[in-house]
Motif scaffolding. Structure first.
Motif, PDB file in Angstrom:
ATOM      1  N   ASP A 201       0.809  -1.218   0.000  1.00 35.58           N
ATOM      2  CA  ASP A 201       0.000   0.000   0.000  1.00 35.58           C
ATOM      3  C   ASP A 201       0.845   1.272   0.000  1.00 35.58           C
ATOM      4  O   ASP A 201       0.411   2.327   0.454  1.00 35.58           O
ATOM      5  N   LYS A 202       2.058   1.167  -0.513  1.00 41.07           N
ATOM      6  CA  LYS A 202       2.891   2.343  -0.730  1.00 41.07           C
ATOM      7  C   LYS A 202       3.658   2.138  -2.027  1.00 41.07           C
ATOM      8  O   LYS A 202       3.952   1.003  -2.420  1.00 41.07           O
TER       9      LYS A 202
ATOM     10  N   SER B 177       4.333   7.706  -2.872  1.00 47.19           N
ATOM     11  CA  SER B 177       2.891   7.930  -2.925  1.00 47.19           C
ATOM     12  C   SER B 177       2.185   6.787  -2.205  1.00 47.19           C
ATOM     13  O   SER B 177       2.735   5.688  -2.074  1.00 47.19           O
ATOM     14  N   THR B 178       0.986   7.040  -1.745  1.00 44.77           N
ATOM     15  CA  THR B 178       0.163   5.970  -1.177  1.00 44.77           C
ATOM     16  C   THR B 178      -1.026   5.624  -2.069  1.00 44.77           C
ATOM     17  O   THR B 178      -1.784   4.703  -1.753  1.00 44.77           O
ATOM     18  N   ASP B 179      -1.189   6.361  -3.203  1.00 53.33           N
ATOM     19  CA  ASP B 179      -2.346   6.096  -4.058  1.00 53.33           C
ATOM     20  C   ASP B 179      -2.044   6.187  -5.554  1.00 53.33           C
ATOM     21  O   ASP B 179      -2.957   6.038  -6.376  1.00 53.33           O
TER      22      ASP B 179
ATOM     23  N   GLN C  36      -7.179   1.727  -5.732  1.00 47.48           N
ATOM     24  CA  GLN C  36      -6.397   0.602  -5.194  1.00 47.48           C
ATOM     25  C   GLN C  36      -7.304  -0.391  -4.458  1.00 47.48           C
ATOM     26  O   GLN C  36      -8.312  -0.022  -3.874  1.00 47.48           O
TER      27      GLN C  36
END
Length: 662
Positions: free
Chosen positions: A416-417, A449-451, A662
């Motif tokens: 998730d990163k 980024s996370t998204d 995601q």
């Protein structure tokens, strides 16, 4: 009669001398015989000037700064330079009046640019019309120090040292007739034998009407950037300090070492931890650091031994079903002095599994105006691609070389990163391929980024060896054995004779893409063979890597850092060699046991060509025909592909962009 003639001549001489203009004196008269510190600026100020705390009268006028630019850090005053060309300090006339002197300055910067910390000489202009000066740039575009002295004919440069980026450093330059010695943090890093006269340089390079001999924070080249960083100390001695004196003057006490370590100690993204963290055991100045935690089930603060492999460093994170607050305590010790620092972390809940159905490609397009930036393209089948963001760059670099190539995008081990790392290089600026290899950047450019929509600002991280000339085509792969990312890239490194050797692949390890281990050789081909553009994929417990070394050579190993064995090259099945293609990228199709090895047809300028296989261990690939795939309107140069879930094109304020759910 003779006595009268003598007296007459004597009186005429007295009258003549009395009519000569008196030499200008700046500050108090300085005894030229006594070795002493003649000016010291600790960034205290009064009446628009930096105070010379030696009381010798060499106060230095500052221009453009306000009270908010003067900061207090660890009980020291700091002058903050923000890159604003309207802000600088003028060094007063009279500071240097002999060939023997020393300049010592303490500063911090994390900016790599054409920005001078100080200059001796004050006549500004544009190249090639700027002459007669001395300057220090502590961190030029490739990350190294750049010190120079120039008379009216030629420039002598020193560029073989690297500061501790973002930390306070002391750079000392000692001058005597025929030799300049350079020291970083008390250790000698270079010597410049020369035939220059500093006094002649001052005579020709200083405007006599300016009442100043140079600047702090300002380059004499008008197109250059202004200095970005902090200066906490600036000293001028009227003699040549010895190596012992230089070292003594920058040696910190145990108390200062602990205070500095405590000030600098931090864990990136402390409020958003999504993977293992770096827990340093030692500070840059040698303080030891030990760790405790209130949640050992979430963060392990102890090293773990791996049999026959690298050990697992402290900082392994076990994410829970919900977000978790974790307290860490660092005990910092130097000699008999010790102190503690409390750090609070938020460890995010572990993410769920995702099913990937699409693909995201990052790439650059070529050596044109905006070609060396990062472009995105998407695909639903991994073969037919659509350019995103109206075919414009999505990520751009305005730091370092102000251009990026060979972007590598990847998902963190937790899922998730995301990180995007790239070569810090812009050939379109006219630098040329020769200089790009021997005087290029030692740094990588990093976004996170996370998204995949909202990205951090780019940052530079220096990874290459000190004598490297470049750092090309970085990639990273997670090593499950140690809980670290192995980051690898190609560098050419200068040998003891000053000759740059062929490119090898180097690697360093990281957990946060802020802190890296020292570089080590990953791949070294025999003889004069260059090797670049390595990429790695894992399948069924086996790692496969593809590298450009005159061929696209395939190797395999059961662990990233274990020995590798050769499988073959792609020439046997495709007829392609390193004279045809470079920049391999590889990914697995989401819906089948098949892999796509894409190679950059740089020789013909056609961009990427897909090569497919159903068996990585065979080393056999088949070429697709032009009707089997499409690459969109943008030329696809060396990049990477990431599996994603699904995509939706959305409009935002600037242009079209890609929104990845995601």
């Amino acid at each position: 009669m003779g006595a009268k003639k003598w007296l007459s001549r004597f009186m005429s001489l007295v009258i003549l001398i009395s009519l000569l203009p008196a030499p200008a004196i700046q500050g108090k008269e300085i005894d030229s015989v006594e070795n002493k510190l003649i000016a010291h600026y600790d960034m205290s100020r009064a009446n628009g000037k930096l105070k010379d705390v030696t009381n010798n009268g060499f106060d230095a006028e500052y221009v453009g700064f306000s009270d908010g630019d003067f900061l207090e850090e660890q009980n020291n005053m700091v002058l903050n330079f923000t890159g604003d060309k309207s802000k600088y300090v003028t060094l007063p006339a009279g500071l240097i009046n002999d060939e023997t002197f020393t300049i010592e300055t303490t500063f911090s910067t994390s900016t790599s640019a054409a920005h001078w910390l100080y200059s001796i000489g004050n006549k500004t202009g544009v190249w090639p019309n700027v002459k007669n000066y001395i300057f220090l740039n502590p961190k030029q575009g490739n990350g190294t120090v750049r010190f120079g002295i120039k008379n009216s004919d030629q420039e002598l440069l020193f560029q073989n040292s690297t500061i501790n980026s973002g930390e306070y450093n002391t750079f000392t330059t000692t001058f005597k007739e025929g030799e300049i010695s350079l020291y970083l943090n008390g250790e000698q890093v270079g010597t410049l034998p020369h035939t220059y006269s500093v006094l002649d340089i001052l005579k020709e390079g200083v405007d006599p009407n300016a009442n100043a001999i140079g600047f702090i924070g300002k380059s004499l080249y008008e197109p250059d950037a202004a200095f970005t960083g902090k200066v906490t100390d600036f000293k001028v001695y009227n003699y040549t300090l010895s190596p012992t004196e230089v070292k003594e003057k920058v040696t910190l006490t145990d108390k200062e070492i602990v205070e500095l370590a405590k000030e600098n100690l931090e864990i990136p993204n402390a409020n958003d931890i999504r993977g293992n963290v770096t827990l340093p055991a030692r500070s840059s100045k040698g303080a030891t650091i030990t760790w405790e935690t209130d949640s050992p089930d979430v963060i392990n603060v102890n090293d773990t031994v791996n049999d026959d492999y690298d050990d697992i460093p402290a900082g392994v994170v076990t994410r829970q079903d919900t977000n978790k607050k974790v307290g860490l305590t660092a005990t910092i010790t130097s000699g008999e002095v010790s102190d503690k620092k409390e750090i609070s972390l938020t460890v995010k809940a572990k993410p769920g599994k995702k099913n990937f159905s699409s693909y995201l490609m990052t790439h650059f397009t070529g050596e044109h105006d905006i070609g060396e930036q990062i472009y995105f393209a998407s695909s639903t089948d991994g073969l037919n691609w659509k350019d995103l963001n109206d075919s414009n760059p999505v990520l751009t670099s305005n730091i370092g070389e102000k251009g990026v190539r060979d972007p590598y995008i990847f998902r963190s081990a937790e899922g998730d990163k995301f990180y995007n790392i790239a070569t810090d290089l812009r050939i379109a600026n006219g630098k040329g391929w020769g200089a790009a290899q021997t005087a290029g950047s030692k740094s990588l450019i990093v976004w996170e980024s996370t998204d995949l929509v909202n990205w951090s600002q780019p940052r530079m991280v220096e990874v290459a060896p000190p004598k490297a000339g470049d750092a090309w085509a970085p990639e990273a792969f997670y090593d499950e054995k140690t809980g670290e990312y192995v980051v690898f890239w190609a560098s050419t490194v200068s040998n003891e004779q000053g000759v740059f050797e062929p490119h090898n692949i180097y690697y360093a390890k990281t957990r946060d893409f802020h802190t890296f281990t020292k570089p080590k050789v990953f791949i070294d081909r025999p003889g004069e063979t260059h090797i670049i553009d390595t990429t790695i994929i894992k399948d069924d417990g086996m790692f496969y890597r593809y590298s450009g070394d005159g061929h696209i050579t395939i190797e395999k190993s059961d662990q990233i850092l274990n020995p590798w064995t050769k499988v073959g090259t792609i020439e046997s099945s495709t007829g392609l060699t390193g004279h045809d293609v470079e920049g391999p990228l590889i990914f697995k199709f989401n819906d089948k046991e098949e892999w796509n090895l894409m190679v950059d047809q740089y020789a013909t300028g056609k961009g990427y060509l897909p090569l497919l296989t159903t068996d990585l261990s065979s080393g056999e690939f088949r070429k697709l025909t032009a009707s089997d795939y499409s690459l969109g309107s943008n030329k696809k140069r060396h990049g990477s592909v990431l599996p994603i879930t699904k995509e939706v094109l959305v409009k935002h304020k600037i242009s079209q962009s890609l929104l990845l759910i995601q």
